[in-house]
Structures are given as C-alpha cells and as structure tokens.
Scaffold this active site. Structure first.
Site, PDB file in Angstrom:
ATOM      1  N   GLY A 154      -4.170  47.760  61.560  1.00  0.00           N
ATOM      2  CA  GLY A 154      -4.242  47.764  63.028  1.00  0.00           C
ATOM      3  C   GLY A 154      -5.685  47.729  63.517  1.00  0.00           C
ATOM      4  N   THR A 156      -7.399  45.360  64.695  1.00  0.00           N
ATOM      5  CA  THR A 156      -7.640  44.555  65.911  1.00  0.00           C
ATOM      6  C   THR A 156      -7.103  45.231  67.164  1.00  0.00           C
ATOM      7  OG1 THR A 156      -5.571  43.372  65.563  1.00  0.00           O
ATOM      8  CG2 THR A 156      -7.562  42.363  64.634  1.00  0.00           C
ATOM      9  N   ASP A 198      -0.444  42.205  55.423  1.00  0.00           N
ATOM     10  CA  ASP A 198       0.552  42.319  56.484  1.00  0.00           C
ATOM     11  C   ASP A 198       1.498  43.467  56.115  1.00  0.00           C
ATOM     12  OD1 ASP A 198       2.900  41.800  58.165  1.00  0.00           O
ATOM     13  OD2 ASP A 198       1.999  39.834  58.520  1.00  0.00           O
ATOM     14  N   LEU A 201      -2.525  52.342  61.314  1.00  0.00           N
ATOM     15  CA  LEU A 201      -2.384  52.199  62.775  1.00  0.00           C
ATOM     16  C   LEU A 201      -1.593  50.951  63.148  1.00  0.00           C
ATOM     17  CD1 LEU A 201      -6.071  53.006  63.868  1.00  0.00           C
ATOM     18  CD2 LEU A 201      -4.266  54.577  63.195  1.00  0.00           C
ATOM     19  N   SER A 253       3.716  48.119  68.944  1.00  0.00           N
ATOM     20  CA  SER A 253       3.474  49.390  69.638  1.00  0.00           C
ATOM     21  C   SER A 253       3.920  49.409  71.088  1.00  0.00           C
ATOM     22  CB  SER A 253       1.980  49.736  69.561  1.00  0.00           C
ATOM     23  OG  SER A 253       1.255  48.927  70.450  1.00  0.00           O
ATOM     24  N   SER A 279       3.938  59.258  66.921  1.00  0.00           N
ATOM     25  CA  SER A 279       3.865  59.116  68.381  1.00  0.00           C
ATOM     26  C   SER A 279       4.698  60.160  69.109  1.00  0.00           C
ATOM     27  CB  SER A 279       4.393  57.731  68.758  1.00  0.00           C
ATOM     28  OG  SER A 279       4.663  57.666  70.135  1.00  0.00           O
ATOM     29  N   GLU A 339       6.433  59.472  71.458  1.00  0.00           N
ATOM     30  CA  GLU A 339       7.705  58.806  71.782  1.00  0.00           C
ATOM     31  C   GLU A 339       8.843  59.345  70.908  1.00  0.00           C
ATOM     32  OE1 GLU A 339       9.190  55.964  73.698  1.00  0.00           O
ATOM     33  OE2 GLU A 339       7.704  56.824  75.034  1.00  0.00           O
ATOM     34  N   TYR A 366      11.513  51.614  69.059  1.00  0.00           N
ATOM     35  CA  TYR A 366      10.144  51.985  68.648  1.00  0.00           C
ATOM     36  C   TYR A 366      10.101  53.458  68.244  1.00  0.00           C
ATOM     37  CZ  TYR A 366       5.255  53.443  69.205  1.00  0.00           C
ATOM     38  OH  TYR A 366       4.008  53.998  69.017  1.00  0.00           O
TER      39      TYR A 366
HETATM   40  P1  NAP Z   1      -2.241  48.257  69.499  1.00  0.00           P
HETATM   41  O1  NAP Z   1      -3.497  48.083  70.298  1.00  0.00           O
HETATM   42  O2  NAP Z   1      -0.983  47.630  69.987  1.00  0.00           O
HETATM   43  O3  NAP Z   1      -2.549  47.703  68.017  1.00  0.00           O
HETATM   44  C1  NAP Z   1      -1.506  47.463  67.116  1.00  0.00           C
HETATM   45  C2  NAP Z   1      -2.101  46.859  65.849  1.00  0.00           C
HETATM   46  O4  NAP Z   1      -1.042  46.624  64.908  1.00  0.00           O
HETATM   47  C3  NAP Z   1      -2.826  45.531  66.056  1.00  0.00           C
HETATM   48  O5  NAP Z   1      -4.056  45.572  65.383  1.00  0.00           O
HETATM   49  C4  NAP Z   1      -1.902  44.520  65.383  1.00  0.00           C
HETATM   50  O6  NAP Z   1      -2.602  43.444  64.818  1.00  0.00           O
HETATM   51  C5  NAP Z   1      -1.307  45.377  64.266  1.00  0.00           C
HETATM   52  N1  NAP Z   1      -0.100  44.806  63.690  1.00  0.00           N
HETATM   53  C6  NAP Z   1       1.002  44.353  64.351  1.00  0.00           C
HETATM   54  N2  NAP Z   1       1.886  43.851  63.470  1.00  0.00           N
HETATM   55  C7  NAP Z   1       1.338  43.993  62.230  1.00  0.00           C
HETATM   56  C8  NAP Z   1       1.768  43.651  60.921  1.00  0.00           C
HETATM   57  N3  NAP Z   1       2.936  43.034  60.671  1.00  0.00           N
HETATM   58  N4  NAP Z   1       0.945  43.924  59.879  1.00  0.00           N
HETATM   59  C9  NAP Z   1      -0.272  44.532  60.099  1.00  0.00           C
HETATM   60  N5  NAP Z   1      -0.731  44.869  61.319  1.00  0.00           N
HETATM   61  C10 NAP Z   1       0.077  44.601  62.369  1.00  0.00           C
HETATM   62  O7  NAP Z   1      -1.954  49.802  69.257  1.00  0.00           O
HETATM   63  P2  NAP Z   1      -2.897  51.083  69.495  1.00  0.00           P
HETATM   64  O8  NAP Z   1      -2.744  51.538  70.896  1.00  0.00           O
HETATM   65  O9  NAP Z   1      -4.222  50.814  68.932  1.00  0.00           O
HETATM   66  O10 NAP Z   1      -2.135  52.166  68.610  1.00  0.00           O
HETATM   67  C11 NAP Z   1      -2.431  52.319  67.220  1.00  0.00           C
HETATM   68  C12 NAP Z   1      -1.245  52.981  66.534  1.00  0.00           C
HETATM   69  O11 NAP Z   1      -1.008  54.253  67.120  1.00  0.00           O
HETATM   70  C13 NAP Z   1       0.064  52.227  66.636  1.00  0.00           C
HETATM   71  O12 NAP Z   1       0.774  52.465  65.452  1.00  0.00           O
HETATM   72  C14 NAP Z   1       0.784  52.901  67.793  1.00  0.00           C
HETATM   73  O13 NAP Z   1       2.177  52.751  67.669  1.00  0.00           O
HETATM   74  C15 NAP Z   1       0.329  54.332  67.589  1.00  0.00           C
HETATM   75  N6  NAP Z   1       0.274  55.170  68.797  1.00  0.00           N
HETATM   76  C16 NAP Z   1      -0.426  54.739  69.874  1.00  0.00           C
HETATM   77  C17 NAP Z   1      -0.522  55.557  70.988  1.00  0.00           C
HETATM   78  C18 NAP Z   1      -1.298  55.134  72.209  1.00  0.00           C
HETATM   79  O14 NAP Z   1      -1.116  55.741  73.264  1.00  0.00           O
HETATM   80  N7  NAP Z   1      -2.182  54.148  72.101  1.00  0.00           N
HETATM   81  C19 NAP Z   1       0.096  56.825  70.984  1.00  0.00           C
HETATM   82  C20 NAP Z   1       0.790  57.226  69.831  1.00  0.00           C
HETATM   83  C21 NAP Z   1       0.859  56.396  68.734  1.00  0.00           C
HETATM   84  P3  NAP Z   1      -2.508  41.899  65.285  1.00  0.00           P
HETATM   85  O15 NAP Z   1      -3.834  41.579  65.869  1.00  0.00           O
HETATM   86  O16 NAP Z   1      -2.281  41.185  64.003  1.00  0.00           O
HETATM   87  O17 NAP Z   1      -1.373  41.782  66.239  1.00  0.00           O
HETATM   88  N1  GDD Z   2       4.176  49.135  80.572  1.00  0.00           N
HETATM   89  C1  GDD Z   2       4.602  49.452  81.797  1.00  0.00           C
HETATM   90  N2  GDD Z   2       4.603  48.494  82.770  1.00  0.00           N
HETATM   91  N3  GDD Z   2       5.052  50.706  82.014  1.00  0.00           N
HETATM   92  C2  GDD Z   2       5.465  51.005  83.270  1.00  0.00           C
HETATM   93  C3  GDD Z   2       5.454  50.077  84.310  1.00  0.00           C
HETATM   94  C4  GDD Z   2       5.016  48.753  84.040  1.00  0.00           C
HETATM   95  O1  GDD Z   2       5.007  47.878  84.906  1.00  0.00           O
HETATM   96  N4  GDD Z   2       5.915  50.699  85.425  1.00  0.00           N
HETATM   97  C5  GDD Z   2       6.198  51.957  85.092  1.00  0.00           C
HETATM   98  N5  GDD Z   2       5.934  52.153  83.781  1.00  0.00           N
HETATM   99  C6  GDD Z   2       6.166  53.406  83.035  1.00  0.00           C
HETATM  100  C7  GDD Z   2       7.053  53.219  81.803  1.00  0.00           C
HETATM  101  O2  GDD Z   2       8.428  53.144  82.190  1.00  0.00           O
HETATM  102  C8  GDD Z   2       6.686  54.467  80.998  1.00  0.00           C
HETATM  103  O3  GDD Z   2       7.474  55.539  81.430  1.00  0.00           O
HETATM  104  C9  GDD Z   2       5.234  54.731  81.385  1.00  0.00           C
HETATM  105  O4  GDD Z   2       4.945  53.887  82.516  1.00  0.00           O
HETATM  106  C10 GDD Z   2       4.217  54.450  80.285  1.00  0.00           C
HETATM  107  O5  GDD Z   2       4.456  53.151  79.762  1.00  0.00           O
HETATM  108  P1  GDD Z   2       3.439  52.440  78.722  1.00  0.00           P
HETATM  109  O6  GDD Z   2       2.065  52.463  79.262  1.00  0.00           O
HETATM  110  O7  GDD Z   2       4.031  51.109  78.382  1.00  0.00           O
HETATM  111  O8  GDD Z   2       3.412  53.432  77.476  1.00  0.00           O
HETATM  112  P2  GDD Z   2       4.587  54.204  76.692  1.00  0.00           P
HETATM  113  O9  GDD Z   2       4.520  55.631  77.104  1.00  0.00           O
HETATM  114  O10 GDD Z   2       5.872  53.508  76.788  1.00  0.00           O
HETATM  115  O11 GDD Z   2       4.107  54.052  75.178  1.00  0.00           O
HETATM  116  C11 GDD Z   2       2.728  54.228  74.796  1.00  0.00           C
HETATM  117  O12 GDD Z   2       2.517  55.569  74.422  1.00  0.00           O
HETATM  118  C12 GDD Z   2       3.247  55.991  73.261  1.00  0.00           C
HETATM  119  C13 GDD Z   2       2.901  57.467  73.024  1.00  0.00           C
HETATM  120  O13 GDD Z   2       3.698  58.271  73.843  1.00  0.00           O
HETATM  121  C14 GDD Z   2       2.443  53.239  73.647  1.00  0.00           C
HETATM  122  O14 GDD Z   2       1.057  53.256  73.385  1.00  0.00           O
HETATM  123  C15 GDD Z   2       3.176  53.651  72.391  1.00  0.00           C
HETATM  124  O15 GDD Z   2       2.758  52.825  71.303  1.00  0.00           O
HETATM  125  C16 GDD Z   2       2.838  55.121  72.093  1.00  0.00           C
HETATM  126  O16 GDD Z   2       3.487  55.551  70.925  1.00  0.00           O
END
Ligand code: NAP
Ligand code: GDD
Length: 340
Positions: free
Chosen positions: A9, A11, A57, A79, A83, A133, A135, A157
C-alpha cells in the site's frame, strides 16, 4: 546496518506518510507496488525518491514470497487494501480477496520465508503490522470503543478487515510470530483519496471558493466519526512494532464529530456558509451505515506513549487550505503532479 521495512500500500495515503517517517528514522524502505505501469508509483516517487520498489500483488502468493525473499525485511507493514467502504458492496469478492485473503497471503509469505512451522520457536523474526480498522466495530456495542469491544461489521470491507484481524491474532498465537494489528479510526490529510468524505468536502469547498463549482452533493450528514491526522497515526504503527510484546492497539483521538460538523468547519475555514451550497443525495447513502465511531486510545497512550498532535479544526483547515492552493495552481487531484 539500517533496519529494513517492507510496506504494502505504498502508493496510498498511509504508505506515503509511513515511508517518510521510517526514512526519517534511518530505515531502508521498500514499497510493494502492483501493476505493470501504476501511475501512482511515479506520483509517490516524486515525494519519496528514496523508497525502493518491489513488484507484487496481494492477490498473488508467489509474488509476496519473492518480495519477502528479495527485501529480507525486519518489519512488514500490510497497508494494501480495497479501502473505500462503498466499493466493497460493488466488488465484494475482490474486497474479500485483497483486504481479507491478502492478509493470509502476506502472513504465509513471512512464515514460509522465515522457516516457521508448528512447534518451531521463531528467532530473529520479521515483525508484522496489520492495518485493522474501526469499521470492524460497525454497529457499536459500546462507546467509546477499545481493544476489547466486540465486532459487528456493517460492510463487506468491515468483514474482510475482521478476517485479517483475527488471522493476525491467530498467527501470533499459533506460531509465536510478532504479528500485531492497529485498530485505526479514520485518519485524513491533504493526501487522502478524493472519494473519502473529508477530502471530497475540502476539494468541494476549494472548487466553490474558486468559482469552479456551485454545489457539493453529499450523503448522510448525521454519521459521526473520530477523525485524526494520518501523519500522527503512522507513528503509532511504528511504535507498535517496537513494543516489547506483540499486542493490538486502538488508535484514535477520542473525539467524535458528525459529517455535518465537518462540513460546517470546512466551509467556515474558507469564509463560506455551507447551507448555501450543500445538497444531500439519497443515492450516496450506504446499504448499511456505521452511525458512530469513537476511540478509547488509552492503551496506546499509556503503553506506547502515543498522542495525536493535530486537532479536528486544524486538520480541516489544513486540508481546505491545501486544496485551495492546489486548484489555484491549476493542479488536478487525480493527476500525478498535483499530489501535495
Ligand atoms: P488507500 O490510500 O486507499 O491505499 C490503499 C493501498 O492499497 C494503495 O496503495 C493501493 O495500491 C493498495 N492496493 C490495492 N489493491 C492492492 C493489491 N491487490 N495488492 C497490493 N496493494 C494493493 O488507503 P489508506 O487510507 O492509506 O489506508 C491504508 C490501510 O489502512 C488500508 O488497509 C485501509 O483499509 C486501512 N485503514 C485506513 C484508515 C483510514 O482512515 N485511512 C483507517 C483504518 C484502516 P494501488 O496504487 O496499486 O491501487
Ligand atoms: N465517502 C463519502 N462520500 N462519505 C459520505 C458522503 C459522501 O458523499 N456523505 C456522507 N458520508 C459519510 C459516510 O456515509 C460515512 O458515514 C462517513 O461519511 C465517512 O465516510 P468515508 O470518508 O468514506 O470513510 P469511512 O468511515 O467509510 O471509512 C474510512 O475509515 C475507515 C476507518 O473507520 C476508510 O478510510 C476505511 O478504509 C477505514 O477503515
């Protein structure tokens, strides 16, 4: 010799911040990147020239074994994932394969390359971090949520993440591996993908401010999240792998805001009244919503000494200012060159 880290992850948002952090700590950083010509790799390289790339991958077991054999990492941060929660209903099987089974493949790659089997006692082992997560809590059974709160995931997810979480725990218990999960709550930044709500809002505000758009369409404004800054959260990932014993940790701020409050803060950071521009669209509601998430990060604070440093208002202002700057300079959030 420098410690070596392998990040899947690379990128993504977190991959870039984690790589920056590990490079600043003197690590040799390797990123696993998929695809023949992944444009996000060149975008990442502009920011992080010192990261080395290994192809692989999460869908391909052999590629992960080869990557671990080649890099010989001390630490692996998994990572990589599908997502974006809404996408997990549209491509549920792919989400299960990448976000769920990908964890199994990565753990197996480490186990096989380290020569670990049942009954063996691993020494000099590779330390493994799994990106779990909040989630997984889904329909929450208590608030705030801590390491002992039960899971009730509300999307494919969330279910895939729960599988990866339990599997990580299982490899720790079955094989004695140093394998841990960080249960991270939502974390954001100017590098956040444009599909997530914080960045959708900051980009929407910037477009309206610059006269490039006249409205912003959103879904459920009542959902509440615990939003923090990604730069803070990657420090916690690293700290977890430096701990004396492998344990799981909840990482969040302990404060919760609604999407409505996010919108108010973002428009007001640009001197705009949100009610003139925001349109709610039922088509953007999810089949099953996670109504609220709020972390209890006490364990991380007391055992790891981890604290967030950026408040909600500072985070929102940072993202809005960054997107106004980006669009003013003619940048396109979907193009390589525009990644701040
Ligand atoms: P992100 O920006 O969506 O990045 C996801 C990464 O996964 C990208 O680098 C993507 O690479 C890679 N990927 C997708 N499919 C793949 C595959 N088949 N093989 C290898 N790599 C692959 O996510 P992020 O926000 O940085 O989050 C990082 C991690 O933390 C994720 O696992 C996410 O579910 C978890 N997480 C995030 C949050 C949050 O709020 N950000 C919270 C809790 C958990 P490509 O460029 O190839 O698409
Ligand atoms: N994306 C999006 N777009 N969300 C919206 C919108 C919209 O137009 N309007 C309202 N929302 C609400 C969604 O319904 C959700 O309740 C909340 O905003 C947050 O949505 P996201 O920002 O898409 O994040 P997420 O909470 O579903 O998931 C993210 O956080 C998780 C950790 O709790 C992702 O980063 C997941 O990968 C991560 O695990």
């Amino acid at each position: 010799m420098a410690r070596r880290a392998l990040i899947t992850g690379i990128t993504g948002q977190d991959g870039s911040y984690l790589a920056e952090h590990l490079l600043s700590q003197g690590y040799e950083v390797w990123g696993l990147a998929r695809g023949q010509a992944n444009p996000r790799v060149s975008r990442m390289r502009k920011l992080l020239a010192d990261v080395r790339i290994v192809r692989g991958d999460l869908l391909d077991q052999g590629s992960l074994i080869s990557a671990v054999e080649r890099v010989q990492p001390d630490e692996v941060y998994n990572l990589g994932a599908i997502s974006f929660v809404p996408m997990s209903w549209e491509q549920a099987e792919l989400t299960a394969e990448v976000t769920g089974m990908g964890v199994l493949r990565m753990l197996e790659a480490i186990r096989v390359c380290s020569g670990i089997s049942r009954g063996s006692s691993p020494t000099g082992q590779i330390r493994f971090y799994q990106a779990s997560s909040s989630e997984m809590f889904g329909q929450v059974s208590e608030t705030p949520q801590n390491e002992r709160t039960s899971f009730h995931p509300r999307s494919p997810y969330g279910v895939a993440k729960a599988y990866g979480h339990f599997l990580t725990q299982n490899y720790r218990e079955s094989y004695g591996m140093f394998a841990v999960s960080g249960i991270l709550f939502n974390h954001e930044s100017p590098r956040r993908g444009a599909e997530f709500v914080t960045r959708k809002v900051s980009l929407g505000v910037a477009r309206i401010k610059l006269g490039l758009a006249s409205e912003l369409r959103l879904g459920n404004l009542e959902a509440r999240r615990d939003w923090g800054f990604a730069g803070d959260y990657v420090r916690a990932m690293h700290l977890m792998l430096q701990a004396p014993t492998p344990e799981d940790y909840v990482i969040g701020t302990g404060h919760m805001k609604s999407v409505r409050e996010l919108v108010e803060a973002a428009f007001s950071a640009a001197g705009l009244d949100w009610e003139r521009y925001v349109v709610t669209d039922p088509a953007l509601h999810r089949p099953a919503e996670v109504d609220l998430l709020c972390a209890d990060p006490k364990k991380a604070r007391t055992q790891l000494g981890w604290e967030p440093t950026v408040s909600f208002d500072e985070l929102v202002a940072m993202m809005v200012e960054s997107d106004i700057r980006l669009l003013s300079d003619g940048g396109d959030p979907d193009q390589d060159s525009s990644w701040p």
